[in-house]
Design an enzyme around this catalytic site. Structure first.
Site, short mmCIF file in Angstrom:
data_model
loop_
_atom_site.label_atom_id
_atom_site.label_comp_id
_atom_site.label_asym_id
_atom_site.label_seq_id
_atom_site.Cartn_x
_atom_site.Cartn_y
_atom_site.Cartn_z
CG ASP A 20 -1.79 1.19 1.34
OD1 ASP A 20 -2.51 1.48 0.36
OD2 ASP A 20 -1.76 1.87 2.38
CG ASP A 22 -1.23 8.43 2.55
OD1 ASP A 22 -0.35 8.58 3.42
OD2 ASP A 22 -1.95 9.36 2.16
#
Length: 344
Positions: A20, A22
Site C-alpha cells: 500500500d 499512504d
C-alpha cells in the site's frame, strides 16, 4: 507460539511484495524514512514489488513519478490504482464509446477515456454507468448528477470506500464518505466496489507478476488487510499509518493479518516482526515469555519485545479474553504497553 518471528527473513518466504502507499511508503506525500530504505533494499536484492492504492486521484505514471521523487526506482507498470482497475471493468462491461458519468479527479476521467469510453458529467448525457472516485473538488452538484443517473438505471461503480483520507492536519472525509452521501440518497449500495477490501487489486498484482506466493503489506485493517484475506494472501500490518495496536486487538477474523511490524524493516529482521496467525501463532503465551492473565482487568506479565507482547495480547483477545484496559504485571510489561499506546 504467538509473538514468534518467522523462521528466517520474512521477505524470503514470498515471491512478490504488494505495498500500500499512504501510511506504508509515505504519509501525506512525505516519505517514511524506514520505508524508503527498506524498499531500496528490496530493489537491490531483486525482489519483485507492486504498489496497490485505493487513491483514484492519480494515474500510475503520476504515482511512479511521485515515488521516484522520493528516491525510489519505480516504474508505472509496478503501480495498480483503483481508477485504472475500475476503468478496465467498465470497458469489459460496456461497448466502446459508451457514456460514463465520472465523479472524481481528472485521473479517473483519463482512465475512462483511455479504455475507449466517453466521460460525461451530466445526467442528461444518458450515462450507462457512474464511476465514483475521490477528487478534492467533488461537491454537491457532482453527487446530485450521479444520484439522478443511478436512479435512472445507470450501473454504479465505486473505486473504493475508504471512509477517511489522511492529511497533515488529520483524517478528512475520503471517497467512502462521498459514496455514503449517494448511498443515503438512493437507499442502496454501489453495484461494484473495485478497490480494497475487494481483492481485485491484489489478484491483479499477482497475475501481472506471475506470483504464486505474494505478501500484502498495509497499514489499514479494513482495506489492506481485509483485502488480502479475501484474496487468500498472507499479510503484514505495519504500524506507520492508520491502524494502532488497540485496533489490532479488536480486529474481526476477516481483517486479521498474519504478521505485524513497526515498519517495513520487519521484512528483513525476524526480531522486528511478530506472527499473529497461521503456523506458529498458538495461544496467548508469547514467544518472548509474555503471558496474558484474564481478569477485570486482564494483566500482561513477563518480558520481551513490545511486538511479542502485542501478539500475546492479540491471541488472548481473539480467543475471547477481554484485554481492554489491560494492566502491566511487571516493569517490562509497563514499558511494552507504553510503547504500544496501551498503557492507561
Amino acid at each position: 507460539m504467538s509473538g514468534s518471528a518467522p523462521d528466517g527473513r520474512l521477505v524470503d518466504a514470498y515471491d512478490l511484495v504488494v505495498l500500500d502507499l499512504d501510511g506504508v511508503v509515505y504519509l501525506v506525500d512525505r516519505p517514511i524514512d524506514t520505508a524508503v530504505a527498506s524498499i531500496a533494499r528490496l530493489h537491490d536484492e531483486g525482489k519483485p514489488l507492486a504498489y496497490a492504492t485505493n487513491n483514484a486521484s492519480r494515474r500510475a505514471p503520476e504515482v511512479a513519478a511521485l515515488l521516484s521523487g522520493m528516491g525510489l526506482a519505480v516504474q508505472p507498470h509496478e503501480v495498480l490504482t483503483s481508477a485504472a482497475a475500475a476503468a478496465e471493468l467498465l470497458a469489459h462491461r460496456f461497448p466502446l464509446g459508451s457514456p460514463v458519468l465520472v465523479v472524481g479527479a481528472e485521473a479517473l476521467r483519463a482512465e475512462v477515456r483511455d479504455v475507449g469510453l466517453r466521460p460525461v458529467a451530466r445526467f442528461e448525457d444518458a450515462p450507462v454507468a457512474v464511476v465514483q472516485g475521490y477528487g478534492p473538488e467533488v461537491g454537491w452538484s457532482e453527487l446530485a448528477e450521479a444520484t439522478l443517473a443511478i436512479r435512472a438505471g445507470a450501473d454504479w461503480f465505486a473505486t473504493n470506500t475508504d471512509r477517511t483520507l489522511p492529511t497533515a492536519r488529520g483524517p478528512v472525509p475520503g471517497n467512502g464518505s462521498l459514496v455514503a452521501a449517494v448511498r443515503t440518497a438512493l437507499g442502496r449500495d454501489p453495484d461494484v466496489v473495485v478497490g480494497k477490501p475487494e481483492p481485485a487489486l491484489f489478484t491483479a498484482a499477482a497475475r501481472r507478476f506471475g506470483a504464486a506466493r505474494p505478501l500484502a503489506v498495509g497499514d489499514r485493517l479494513d482495506t489492506d488487510i481485509e483485502g488480502a484475506v479475501r484474496a487468500g494472501m498472507a499479510s503484514l500490518l505495519v504500524l506507520t499509518g492508520v491502524a494502532a495496536a488497540v485496533d489490532l486487538l479488536r480486529a474481526p477474523p476477516s481483517a486479521r493479518p498474519e504478521f505485524v511490524a513497526h515498519d517495513l524493516g520487519g521484512l528483513f529482521d525476524p526480531a522486528q516482526v511478530a506472527r499473529l496467525t497461521g503456523p506458529g501463532a498458538g495461544t496467548s503465551d508469547g514467544g518472548d515469555g509474555w503471558r496474558v492473565v484474564g481478569g477485570a482487568p486482564a494483566t500482561l506479565t513477563g518480558a520481551g519485545s513490545s511486538l511479542a507482547a502485542l501478539a500475546a495480547l492479540c491471541a488472548a483477545s481473539w480467543a475471547g479474553t477481554a484485554v481492554d484496559g489491560v494492566e502491566p504485571g511487571s516493569e517490562a510489561a509497563r514499558k511494552a504497553l507504553d510503547e504500544l499506546g496501551l498503557l492507561r
